[in-house]
Design an enzyme around this catalytic site. Structure first.
Site, PDB file in Angstrom:
ATOM      1  CB  THR A  33      40.991  35.077  44.858  1.00 58.54           C
ATOM      2  OG1 THR A  33      41.270  35.112  43.283  1.00 58.54           O
ATOM      3  CG2 THR A  33      42.135  33.951  45.293  1.00 58.54           C
TER       4      THR A  33
ATOM      5  CB  SER B  37      36.676  41.439  41.723  1.00 55.70           C
ATOM      6  OG  SER B  37      38.120  41.820  41.087  1.00 55.70           O
TER       7      SER B  37
HETATM    8  N1  ASP Z   1      40.043  37.113  39.598  1.00 53.32           N
HETATM    9  C1  ASP Z   1      39.809  37.174  41.157  1.00 53.32           C
HETATM   10  C2  ASP Z   1      39.010  38.418  41.373  1.00 53.32           C
HETATM   11  O1  ASP Z   1      39.353  39.548  41.169  1.00 53.32           O
HETATM   12  C3  ASP Z   1      41.324  37.640  41.509  1.00 53.32           C
HETATM   13  C4  ASP Z   1      41.164  37.599  42.857  1.00 53.32           C
HETATM   14  O2  ASP Z   1      40.247  37.944  43.590  1.00 53.32           O
HETATM   15  O3  ASP Z   1      42.585  37.907  43.682  1.00 53.32           O
HETATM   16  O4  ASP Z   1      37.715  37.867  41.547  1.00 53.32           O
END
Ligand code: ASP
Length: 329
Positions: free
Chosen positions: A14, A57
């Protein structure tokens, strides 16, 4: 005064995500853009920014982390004083613990992300990255193993966990609590994790042994666990109930599976150790350990799975895996 040299590797998440044509946000920014957006970062350290991946991720793998660990080890060999890994928050608890196992030595490795994207009001990425750099550059952070820094809070890799889907305070450290915080531009530590002395894991990427993670729930009839060996898994982690328990009808099955592959026993409660010598009923921890299950100490299920996969890839035998898990008890 010479500034510490930090290696910054961005994997996505994110913190790197901007509006995508397909709707929602998706990884776009690289490490150099993230670093450039943080006021004051250049005064903290001399930074080399690299962007090996741009992934959400949940799509990171242990093989990716093995590759990142090798790049950090090489960086340390070349004189960097610390490393920062930028990634999505969903799997920070696994990456941080894997790096803890894969990067030996004193120099800080800090994993960081953000709960809000850079285009959102109150984006937490720049502040988190600055805090991560302050920690990675701090002499007091040496020898603490891999760390995760979010919301100005410093977490040990072995305890950190994402515990909320939305809040910028999403990260917690089960068991001992956080190691410290960053305030007024300075990291302050109030605890140091007990050292864990495991054999070095200098692994090369590829052929990561598949390890299943199965959470027990009331009335589980064992059909998932029964399928594990025939599905080709090399190991399995059971997140047992309470202090490490399964329904009595599954006790024989745990023993049968443990005859063919390592079965690590964690707790779905997420805090406190798996017990080893308290309950004596069928399906209890004494029963399961007697049938060959390996207690995972204070490690959560996902962290026990990381350790089991890396240990299997390194070719450790059952006794070495048992000892490694026990070291976290
Ligand atoms: N879904 C995102 C990820 O883990 C969440 C984040 O980065 O806060 O890539």
């Amino acid at each position: 005064m010479t500034r510490p040299r930090l290696l910054v590797l961005s994997l996505g998440g994110t913190i790197t995500m901007t509006a995508s044509a397909a709707g929602g946000i998706a990884p776009t920014l690289g490490a150099a853009e993230l670093v450039a957006a943080v006021p004051g970062l250049g005064e903290v350290a001399e930074i080399e920014a690299r962007s090996p991946l741009r992934l959400p991720s949940p799509s990171l793998t242990l093989d990716h982390v093995v590759t990142v660990a090798a790049e950090i080890r090489m960086g340390f060999g070349a004189g960097f004083d610390g490393a920062i890994v930028i990634q999505g928050t969903d799997t920070i608890e696994e990456t941080a613990f894997a790096l803890d196992l894969l990067v030996p030595g004193e120099r800080p490795v800090v994993v960081v992300g953000a709960m809000r994207g850079p285009q959102q009001a109150g984006a937490d990425g720049p502040g988190n990255l600055l805090a991560a750099a302050l920690v990675a550059a701090a002499p007091a952070a040496r020898g603490l193993g891999a760390l995760a820094v979010l919301n100005d809070t410093i977490h040990a890799a072995r305890f950190v966990r994402k515990a909320h889907t939305a809040l910028t305070s999403a990260f917690v450290s089960d068991n001992g609590g956080p190691l410290g915080l960053v305030a007024e531009g300075r990291p302050r530590f109030f605890a140091r994790p007990a050292p864990v002395d495991l054999p070095a894991l200098h692994l090369v990427p590829g052929d990561m042994p598949p390890v299943a993670l199965i959470k027990m729930a009331m009335g589980d009839d064992g059909r998932l666990l029964r399928a594990v060996p025939e599905l080709g898994y090399a190991g399995v982690v059971i997140e047992g109930m309470g202090a490490g328990h399964v329904p009595a009808p599954l006790a024989d099955l745990v023993g049968e599976v443990a005859l063919t592959l390592p079965v690590a026993l964690a707790s779905r409660t997420l805090a406190g150790p798996v017990f080893e010598r308290t309950y004596g009923y069928a399906g209890s921890e004494i029963d399961l350990i007697g049938r060959g299950a390996l207690p995972a100490g204070l490690l959560s299920g996902p962290k026990a799975r990381v350790l089991l996969a890396l240990a299997l890839k390194a070719g450790w035998d059952r006794a070495a895996i048992r000892a490694a898990l026990a070291a976290y008890g």
